[in-house]
Design an enzyme around this catalytic site. Structure first.
Site, PDB file in Angstrom:
ATOM      1  N   GLU A   1     -14.130  -2.200  -1.766  1.00  0.00           N
ATOM      2  CA  GLU A   1     -14.260  -2.282  -0.408  1.00  0.00           C
ATOM      3  C   GLU A   1     -15.584  -1.755   0.100  1.00  0.00           C
ATOM      4  OE1 GLU A   1     -10.986  -1.273   2.063  1.00  0.00           O
ATOM      5  OE2 GLU A   1     -12.324  -1.562   4.018  1.00  0.00           O
TER       6      GLU A   1
ATOM      7  N   ASP B   1       0.895  -1.182  -0.076  1.00  0.00           N
ATOM      8  CA  ASP B   1       0.041   0.035  -0.038  1.00  0.00           C
ATOM      9  C   ASP B   1       0.882   1.431   0.022  1.00  0.00           C
ATOM     10  OD1 ASP B   1      -2.587  -0.207  -0.216  1.00  0.00           O
ATOM     11  OD2 ASP B   1      -3.027  -0.554   2.191  1.00  0.00           O
TER      12      ASP B   1
HETATM   13  O1  KIV Z   1      -4.851  -1.706   4.317  1.00  0.00           O
HETATM   14  C1  KIV Z   1      -5.398  -2.742   3.991  1.00  0.00           C
HETATM   15  O2  KIV Z   1      -5.360  -3.786   4.533  1.00  0.00           O
HETATM   16  C2  KIV Z   1      -6.380  -2.749   2.966  1.00  0.00           C
HETATM   17  C3  KIV Z   1      -7.262  -3.988   2.428  1.00  0.00           C
HETATM   18  C4  KIV Z   1      -8.154  -4.004   3.709  1.00  0.00           C
HETATM   19  C5  KIV Z   1      -7.856  -4.075   1.383  1.00  0.00           C
HETATM   20  O3  KIV Z   1      -6.459  -1.930   2.048  1.00  0.00           O
END
Ligand code: KIV
Length: 319
Positions: free
Chosen positions: A235, A136
């Site tokens: 989501e 991320d």
């Molecule tokens: O940060 C995370 O774990 C996510 C998932 C829940 C898709 O973005």
């Protein structure tokens, strides 16, 4: 242990084999017996790797002519040991910025930094050899400009060895997704309930209940596909939105609180393992790990206080 590598010359020569994605049992057997995982923290990754890692194009090919025969399995992972345990069963491991809450006890993902994502991303890559690792992009590391996003994403790829980044946003992030994709950075998009926008959304409730928001999320999905995202996380949306996007997009959709009809699913691992008392409604708890940990620690504490631990098996005597 590492020494066992010699017992399988074909693989030890680096003649690694990719396993059919459906064969997670075979993967598991190979990874846990032939190449027993060395769980020493500094030697997490045996060399040579026992198999070829899945690739971003291979993930994309799983959706063919609008259909995904075998849904994609994705879970979050934040540490090397967790990655080792999840890797044989998953297609993708997500180093989610949810680690802010899960690992660091932060109030939201907004306080997560690039340093944190790089450290945990590298650990997950070291602990896996089959799944595509996606990291991320934290809040504030990509929204200013495509150039800012490229600087952050290239750092994440270089420091972790992951294959792709994930960022939140649809139409608003399309230019950035196109910029990164054109420069060799595969992007997984994230639409619907986007936790980094909690302050504008006003909470973590399901999205898309109004016609206006419904249409916006559909346009977001279409925009990230046109921009070149290789997959999109959907989501916390009402199910018809997830179904429409899954049917109309060519890229795989990965649902969380969305629909079983998505091309794949993701959950926060600690949620599905029962580490937390409160989880979102869309989480199914597959274990009650918190109870197991609590019980084990209670037994340990009792034995320490009774001086029955360490026992004869755990102490060194003179020869
Ligand atoms: O940060 C995370 O774990 C996510 C998932 C829940 C898709 O973005």
């Amino acid at each position: 242990m590492l020494g066992k590598l010699a017992a399988k010359p074909a693989l030890a020569r680096g003649n690694c084999q990719a396993f059919p994605s459906e064969d997670s049992a075979a993967r598991c057997a190979l990874m846990s017996s032939t190449f027993q995982l060395d769980t020493g923290t500094s030697r997490a990754n045996p060399m040579p790797a026992p198999m070829k890692r899945l690739t971003v194009p291979a993930i994309q090919r799983r959706k063919f002519k609008g259909k995904t025969e075998q849904p994609l399995v994705m879970l979050t992972a934040y540490t090397a040991r967790q990655a080792q345990l999840l890797d044989p069963h998953c297609d993708l491991l997500l180093v989610g910025d949810s680690l802010g809450q899960v690992i660091y006890g932060l109030p939201s993902s907004l306080q997560v930094t690039l340093d944190m994502m790089c450290a945990h991303g590298a650990a997950v890559v070291r602990g896996s050899y089959h799944s595509v690792v996606v990291v991320d992009m934290p809040f504030g590391s990509y929204e200013t400009s495509p150039q800012q996003a490229f600087a952050s994403a290239s750092r994440i790829l270089a420091e972790t060895g992951c294959a792709a980044v994930k960022l939140e946003g649809g139409v608003a992030m399309a230019e950035t997704i196109a910029f990164l994709s054109a420069r060799g950075i595969p992007v997984m998009a994230h639409v619907g309930l986007t936790p980094q926008a909690v302050n504008t959304l006003g909470g973590y409730n399901a999205r898309g209940r109004s016609q206006q928001e419904h249409e916006k999320i559909i346009s977001d999905g279409q925009a990230v596909q046109s921009a070149g995202a290789f997959a999109v996380v959907i989501e916390g949306v009402i199910e018809p939105i997830a179904i429409t996007l899954t049917k109309t997009l060519e890229i795989p959709t990965i649902g969380i609180g969305a629909s079983a009809q998505c091309d794949g699913q993701v959950l926060v691992t600690e949620d599905m393992l029962g580490m937390f008392e409160r989880v979102p409604r869309f989480v199914k708890r597959y274990e009650e790990i918190a109870e197991t940990i609590s019980g084990a620690v209670e037994r340990y504490a009792t034995e320490v206080r009774a001086r029955s631990f360490p026992g004869i098996d755990q102490t060194y005597q003179p020869k």
